[in-house]
Design a protein around this motif. Structure first.
Motif, PDB file in Angstrom:
ATOM      1  N   PRO A  96      48.025 -17.255 -20.978  1.00  0.00           N
ATOM      2  CA  PRO A  96      47.828 -15.804 -20.917  1.00  0.00           C
ATOM      3  C   PRO A  96      46.465 -15.495 -20.291  1.00  0.00           C
ATOM      4  CG  PRO A  96      48.641 -16.455 -23.073  1.00  0.00           C
ATOM      5  CD  PRO A  96      48.351 -17.721 -22.323  1.00  0.00           C
ATOM      6  N   GLY A  97      46.452 -14.563 -19.376  1.00  0.00           N
ATOM      7  CA  GLY A  97      45.198 -14.204 -18.718  1.00  0.00           C
ATOM      8  C   GLY A  97      44.939 -14.974 -17.433  1.00  0.00           C
ATOM      9  N   ALA A  98      45.785 -15.965 -17.146  1.00  0.00           N
ATOM     10  CA  ALA A  98      45.585 -16.749 -15.917  1.00  0.00           C
ATOM     11  C   ALA A  98      45.858 -15.904 -14.678  1.00  0.00           C
ATOM     12  CB  ALA A  98      46.503 -17.968 -15.922  1.00  0.00           C
ATOM     13  N   GLY A  99      46.604 -14.823 -14.886  1.00  0.00           N
ATOM     14  CA  GLY A  99      46.890 -13.938 -13.755  1.00  0.00           C
ATOM     15  C   GLY A  99      48.317 -14.059 -13.262  1.00  0.00           C
ATOM     16  N   LYS A 100      49.228 -14.410 -14.176  1.00  0.00           N
ATOM     17  CA  LYS A 100      50.628 -14.597 -13.762  1.00  0.00           C
ATOM     18  C   LYS A 100      51.231 -13.311 -13.206  1.00  0.00           C
ATOM     19  CE  LYS A 100      51.846 -16.190 -17.771  1.00  0.00           C
ATOM     20  NZ  LYS A 100      50.464 -16.206 -18.249  1.00  0.00           N
ATOM     21  N   SER A 101      51.103 -12.226 -13.967  1.00  0.00           N
ATOM     22  CA  SER A 101      51.801 -11.024 -13.507  1.00  0.00           C
ATOM     23  C   SER A 101      51.150 -10.456 -12.255  1.00  0.00           C
ATOM     24  CB  SER A 101      51.886  -9.980 -14.607  1.00  0.00           C
ATOM     25  OG  SER A 101      50.694  -9.883 -15.288  1.00  0.00           O
ATOM     26  N   THR A 102      49.819 -10.473 -12.193  1.00  0.00           N
ATOM     27  CA  THR A 102      49.136 -10.020 -10.975  1.00  0.00           C
ATOM     28  C   THR A 102      49.619 -10.850  -9.791  1.00  0.00           C
ATOM     29  OG1 THR A 102      47.207  -9.724 -12.400  1.00  0.00           O
ATOM     30  CG2 THR A 102      46.841  -9.505 -10.032  1.00  0.00           C
ATOM     31  N   SER A 103      49.707 -12.162 -10.005  1.00  0.00           N
ATOM     32  CA  SER A 103      50.088 -13.057  -8.917  1.00  0.00           C
ATOM     33  C   SER A 103      51.543 -12.862  -8.522  1.00  0.00           C
ATOM     34  CB  SER A 103      49.876 -14.515  -9.330  1.00  0.00           C
ATOM     35  OG  SER A 103      48.543 -14.712  -9.725  1.00  0.00           O
ATOM     36  N   THR A 140      56.175  -3.279 -16.114  1.00  0.00           N
ATOM     37  CA  THR A 140      54.930  -2.516 -15.976  1.00  0.00           C
ATOM     38  C   THR A 140      53.781  -3.426 -15.555  1.00  0.00           C
ATOM     39  OG1 THR A 140      54.466  -2.846 -18.285  1.00  0.00           O
ATOM     40  CG2 THR A 140      55.591  -0.811 -17.698  1.00  0.00           C
ATOM     41  N   ARG A 141      53.972  -4.734 -15.739  1.00  0.00           N
ATOM     42  CA  ARG A 141      52.918  -5.657 -15.345  1.00  0.00           C
ATOM     43  C   ARG A 141      53.046  -6.038 -13.874  1.00  0.00           C
ATOM     44  NH1 ARG A 141      54.169 -10.205 -17.949  1.00  0.00           N
ATOM     45  NH2 ARG A 141      52.125 -11.171 -17.828  1.00  0.00           N
ATOM     46  N   MET A 142      54.111  -5.618 -13.237  1.00  0.00           N
ATOM     47  CA  MET A 142      54.292  -5.937 -11.821  1.00  0.00           C
ATOM     48  C   MET A 142      54.578  -4.653 -11.072  1.00  0.00           C
ATOM     49  SD  MET A 142      56.604  -9.198 -12.556  1.00  0.00           S
ATOM     50  CE  MET A 142      56.013 -10.340 -13.792  1.00  0.00           C
ATOM     51  N   ILE A 233      44.529 -22.523  -8.198  1.00  0.00           N
ATOM     52  CA  ILE A 233      43.418 -22.005  -9.007  1.00  0.00           C
ATOM     53  C   ILE A 233      43.228 -20.536  -8.634  1.00  0.00           C
ATOM     54  CG2 ILE A 233      41.046 -22.464  -9.775  1.00  0.00           C
ATOM     55  CD1 ILE A 233      42.619 -25.048  -9.731  1.00  0.00           C
ATOM     56  N   ASN A 234      43.484 -19.673  -9.605  1.00  0.00           N
ATOM     57  CA  ASN A 234      43.416 -18.226  -9.338  1.00  0.00           C
ATOM     58  C   ASN A 234      41.975 -17.710  -9.492  1.00  0.00           C
ATOM     59  OD1 ASN A 234      44.227 -15.595  -8.833  1.00  0.00           O
ATOM     60  ND2 ASN A 234      45.053 -15.246 -10.891  1.00  0.00           N
ATOM     61  N   LYS A 235      41.790 -16.491  -9.087  1.00  0.00           N
ATOM     62  CA  LYS A 235      40.529 -15.752  -9.227  1.00  0.00           C
ATOM     63  C   LYS A 235      39.419 -16.388  -8.393  1.00  0.00           C
ATOM     64  CE  LYS A 235      42.053 -14.189 -13.769  1.00  0.00           C
ATOM     65  NZ  LYS A 235      41.756 -13.669 -15.083  1.00  0.00           N
ATOM     66  N   ALA A 236      39.822 -16.992  -7.256  1.00  0.00           N
ATOM     67  CA  ALA A 236      38.807 -17.514  -6.343  1.00  0.00           C
ATOM     68  C   ALA A 236      38.286 -16.332  -5.530  1.00  0.00           C
ATOM     69  CB  ALA A 236      39.405 -18.601  -5.458  1.00  0.00           C
ATOM     70  N   ASP A 237      37.478 -15.528  -6.168  1.00  0.00           N
ATOM     71  CA  ASP A 237      36.902 -14.371  -5.489  1.00  0.00           C
ATOM     72  C   ASP A 237      35.500 -14.119  -6.041  1.00  0.00           C
ATOM     73  OD1 ASP A 237      37.467 -12.955  -8.023  1.00  0.00           O
ATOM     74  OD2 ASP A 237      39.524 -12.760  -7.290  1.00  0.00           O
ATOM     75  N   GLY A 238      34.720 -13.326  -5.325  1.00  0.00           N
ATOM     76  CA  GLY A 238      33.360 -12.993  -5.762  1.00  0.00           C
ATOM     77  C   GLY A 238      32.531 -14.236  -6.002  1.00  0.00           C
ATOM     78  N   TYR A 272      43.102 -19.473  -4.707  1.00  0.00           N
ATOM     79  CA  TYR A 272      43.522 -18.165  -4.195  1.00  0.00           C
ATOM     80  C   TYR A 272      43.000 -17.063  -5.089  1.00  0.00           C
ATOM     81  CZ  TYR A 272      47.058 -17.399  -7.861  1.00  0.00           C
ATOM     82  OH  TYR A 272      47.684 -17.174  -9.053  1.00  0.00           O
ATOM     83  N   SER A 273      43.203 -15.838  -4.648  1.00  0.00           N
ATOM     84  CA  SER A 273      42.908 -14.701  -5.502  1.00  0.00           C
ATOM     85  C   SER A 273      44.096 -13.753  -5.485  1.00  0.00           C
ATOM     86  CB  SER A 273      41.658 -13.958  -4.992  1.00  0.00           C
ATOM     87  OG  SER A 273      41.576 -12.697  -5.649  1.00  0.00           O
ATOM     88  N   GLY A 274      44.780 -13.694  -6.622  1.00  0.00           N
ATOM     89  CA  GLY A 274      45.945 -12.816  -6.716  1.00  0.00           C
ATOM     90  C   GLY A 274      45.513 -11.363  -6.584  1.00  0.00           C
ATOM     91  N   PHE A 275      44.402 -11.069  -7.210  1.00  0.00           N
ATOM     92  CA  PHE A 275      43.912  -9.695  -7.259  1.00  0.00           C
ATOM     93  C   PHE A 275      43.560  -9.167  -5.870  1.00  0.00           C
ATOM     94  CE2 PHE A 275      40.873  -6.330  -8.209  1.00  0.00           C
ATOM     95  CZ  PHE A 275      41.534  -5.664  -9.219  1.00  0.00           C
ATOM     96  N   PHE A 276      42.882 -10.004  -5.077  1.00  0.00           N
ATOM     97  CA  PHE A 276      42.472  -9.570  -3.742  1.00  0.00           C
ATOM     98  C   PHE A 276      43.439 -10.035  -2.645  1.00  0.00           C
ATOM     99  CE2 PHE A 276      38.557  -9.442  -6.220  1.00  0.00           C
ATOM    100  CZ  PHE A 276      38.140  -8.143  -5.946  1.00  0.00           C
TER     101      PHE A 276
HETATM  102  P1  GDP Z   1      48.788 -13.015 -17.232  1.00  0.00           P
HETATM  103  O1  GDP Z   1      48.528 -12.820 -18.676  1.00  0.00           O
HETATM  104  O2  GDP Z   1      48.758 -14.462 -16.862  1.00  0.00           O
HETATM  105  O3  GDP Z   1      50.014 -12.326 -16.717  1.00  0.00           O
HETATM  106  O4  GDP Z   1      47.533 -12.388 -16.442  1.00  0.00           O
HETATM  107  P2  GDP Z   1      47.329 -10.968 -15.734  1.00  0.00           P
HETATM  108  O5  GDP Z   1      48.002 -10.951 -14.409  1.00  0.00           O
HETATM  109  O6  GDP Z   1      47.695  -9.901 -16.705  1.00  0.00           O
HETATM  110  O7  GDP Z   1      45.773 -11.006 -15.449  1.00  0.00           O
HETATM  111  C1  GDP Z   1      44.822 -11.106 -16.480  1.00  0.00           C
HETATM  112  C2  GDP Z   1      43.527 -10.447 -16.030  1.00  0.00           C
HETATM  113  O8  GDP Z   1      42.966 -11.157 -14.932  1.00  0.00           O
HETATM  114  C3  GDP Z   1      43.704  -9.018 -15.556  1.00  0.00           C
HETATM  115  O9  GDP Z   1      42.616  -8.274 -16.021  1.00  0.00           O
HETATM  116  C4  GDP Z   1      43.686  -9.126 -14.049  1.00  0.00           C
HETATM  117  O10 GDP Z   1      43.201  -7.951 -13.433  1.00  0.00           O
HETATM  118  C5  GDP Z   1      42.742 -10.288 -13.840  1.00  0.00           C
HETATM  119  N1  GDP Z   1      43.046 -10.998 -12.593  1.00  0.00           N
HETATM  120  C6  GDP Z   1      44.272 -11.433 -12.183  1.00  0.00           C
HETATM  121  N2  GDP Z   1      44.189 -12.034 -10.982  1.00  0.00           N
HETATM  122  C7  GDP Z   1      42.887 -11.986 -10.615  1.00  0.00           C
HETATM  123  C8  GDP Z   1      42.159 -12.448  -9.471  1.00  0.00           C
HETATM  124  O11 GDP Z   1      42.693 -13.006  -8.522  1.00  0.00           O
HETATM  125  N3  GDP Z   1      40.808 -12.239  -9.461  1.00  0.00           N
HETATM  126  C9  GDP Z   1      40.178 -11.628 -10.478  1.00  0.00           C
HETATM  127  N4  GDP Z   1      38.866 -11.480 -10.393  1.00  0.00           N
HETATM  128  N5  GDP Z   1      40.824 -11.169 -11.568  1.00  0.00           N
HETATM  129  C10 GDP Z   1      42.154 -11.333 -11.639  1.00  0.00           C
END
Ligand code: GDP
Length: 368
Positions: A96-103, A140-142, A233-238, A272-276
Motif C-alpha cells: 500500500p502506498g507504492a503507487g499502484k492506483s496512480t500507476s 475513484t482511485r483511477m 521503482i516508482n516515484k523516481a522524481d524530484g 519511473y514516476s507514475g505521478f509525473f
Molecule cells: P497504492 O496504495 O499503491 O495504490 O498507492 P497510490 O497510487 O494511492 O499512491 C500513494 C501515494 O503516493 C499518493 O499520495 C500518490 O500521490 C503518491 N504517488 C504515486 N505515484 C507517485 C510518483 O510517481 N511520484 C510521487 N512523488 N508520488 C507518487
C-alpha cells in the motif's frame, strides 16, 4: 428546529434553519420494479457482443455465494471459455502506498493509446470487504482510466478465503476476454500470499517497489522477487531520482543471484514516476518485449497450461474444504473435538481422523 446557538450568549454566530432535502428515492421508479432475469444465453450473447452492463452482471453472479447464481455463472463461464484467452494478462503488485492506483491509471491510458484494444482492471485483495479497508481496483482511485470508454474496472471480490477470491478473479478474466478485452491488469496488494495467487493467473508479473532507506531489499521476500518478470521503482522524481537509481542497481544485483527463470527471460529493473508520467513507455516496451520473447520460445503457452493445472487442483481443494466444513455433522462436532485437543485429551491426529471418518461416513450414507 431549535437552534440554541442563536441565543444571546453566542452572539455573532448565526445558524439558519436548513432547507428540506429532496428524497433520494426516485419517485418515478415503479415500485417493486425488478431487473429482468437473464438466461445463460442472454449473458453469453451480451458478453460476446461486448455489452459491459451484461458483463458486470455476469461478474456479480461469479462473485455471488448463492448456489443458484453459481450454477448460472459456471454455465456462462463454460460457454465463454472458447472465446477467452486472447489477451495479455499483467499482474501488478506493490505494498500500500507504492503507487499502484496512480500507476495503473497512467499505464492503462498508455497501453490503450499506444496499442488500442480494450483494458480490464481487476483485483485480488482478500482483506477487503467492500465497506472497509483499501479497495483495490476502486474506480475513484483511477480517475482518468475510469472515464475511458475502453476500460472496465472492477474492485476485488470481497467474500471468502484468498483461494475463493482469487478463483473469482480468474473466472472474471475469462468473461472479460470473451467480451473482447485484450489487455487485463490484475492488481494485488504486496503482502504475501495474494501475490502468489495473482502470479498464477497472469503472463507477466510486475512488482512496484519504492526507493527508501537503502535497506529496501530486506523487507521484500525472496520468493516474491523470484516471481517478478519486471521490477519497477516508482516515484523516481524530484530529489528521489538518485535514490531510485540506487535501489534499482541493488535490485539488479540481487536478481543476479537467483537461478535463471524457467522462461529464460532475464527480469529487468526500471525506474519511473507514475505521478509525473516518466519512464512509462520503457515499462510497456519491456512487457511487450517479454510477451514476444515467451511466445517465440513456447513459454507463454506452457505457463498458461501450468496455470490451468494449478487452478484445477485449487478448485478441488476449495470444494473439498467447503464440503467438509459445511457438513452439518462436522459443524456440530468441530467445537468438541477442538476442545479435546486443546485440553490434551486427544491428539490432533486422532481428532482429525475421527472428524474425517465421520465425514466420509456421512457421504457414504448419503447424509450431508
Ligand atoms: P497504492 O496504495 O499503491 O495504490 O498507492 P497510490 O497510487 O494511492 O499512491 C500513494 C501515494 O503516493 C499518493 O499520495 C500518490 O500521490 C503518491 N504517488 C504515486 N505515484 C507517485 C510518483 O510517481 N511520484 C510521487 N512523488 N508520488 C507518487
Amino acid at each position: 428546529m431549535d437552534h440554541p446557538e442563536n441565543s444571546e450568549e453566542y452572539k455573532g454566530l448565526q445558524v439558519n434553519a436548513g432547507v428540506e432535502q429532496m428524497s433520494i428515492v426516485n419517485p418515478y421508479r415503479k415500485k417493486n420494479a425488478k431487473r429482468r432475469e437473464l438466461s445463460v444465453n442472454d449473458y453469453v450473447e451480451g458478453i460476446l457482443k461486448g455489452d459491459v452492463t451484461i458483463l458486470s452482471r455476469a461478474v456479480t453472479l461469479v462473485e455471488s455465494v448463492l448456489p443458484e447464481h453459481q450454477t448460472v455463472a459456471q454455465e456462462v463461464i463454460e460457454k465463454c471459455l472458447p472465446h477467452a484467452g486472447n489477451s495479455i494478462r499483467v499482474g501488478i503488485s506493490g505494498v500500500p502506498g507504492a503507487g499502484k492506483s496512480t500507476s495503473i491509471d497512467v499505464f492503462g491510458i498508455h497501453v490503450l493509446e499506444k496499442y488500442g484494444g480494450k483494458l480490464a482492471v481487476l483485483a485480488i485483495d482478500p482483506s477487503s470487504e467492500r465497506t472497509k479497508g483499501s479497495i483495490l481496483g476502486d474506480k475513484t482511485r483511477m480517475e482518468k482510466l475510469s472515464l475511458h470508454p475502453k476500460a472496465f474496472i472492477r474492485p476485488s471480490p470481497s467474500a471468502g478465503s484468498l483461494g475463493g477470491v482469487a478463483r473469482k478473479t480468474r473466472e472474471t478474466i475469462i468473461l472479460c476476454e470473451a467480451a473482447g478485452f485484450d489487455k487485463i491488469f490484475v492488481e494485488t496488494v504486496g503482502v504475501g500470499q495474494s501475490e502468489t495467487a495473482c502470479h498464477s493467473m497472469v503472463d507477466f508479473f510486475l512488482l512496484i517497489q519504492l526507493a527508501g532507506t537503502g535497506d529496501e531489499l530486506q523487507g521484500i521476500k525472496r520468493g516474491i522477487m523470484e516471481m517478478a518478470d519486471g521490477i519497477v521503482i516508482n516515484k523516481a522524481d524530484g530529489d528521489n531520482i538518485e535514490r531510485a537509481k540506487l535501489a534499482a542497481s541493488q535490485f539488479k544485483t540481487a536478481l543476479h543471484m537467483f537461478p535463471e527463470p524457467e522462461s529464460h527471460w532475464t527480469p529487468q529493473v526500471l525506474t519511473y514516476s507514475g505521478f509525473f508520467g516518466l519512464g512509462i513507455q520503457e515499462i510497456w516496451d519491456m512487457v511487450y518485449k517479454y510477451i514476444d520473447f515467451v511466445k517465440l520460445n513456447g513459454y507463454f503457452e506452457y505457463r498458461r497450461s501450468e496455470q490451468s493445472k494449478y487452478w484445477m487442483y485449487e478448485s478441488i481443494n476449495e470444494q473439498l474444504r467447503n464440503s467438509f466444513y459445511n457438513n452439518a455433522l462436522i459443524e456440530q462436532m468441530l467445537p468438541g473435538e477442538e476442545a479435546k485437543v486443546l485440553q490434551g485429551k486427544e491428539t490432533s491426529f486422532v481428532a482429525a481422523k475421527h472428524l474425517l471418518d465421520t465425514y466420509y461416513n456421512t457421504l457414504l450414507s448419503g447424509k450431508k
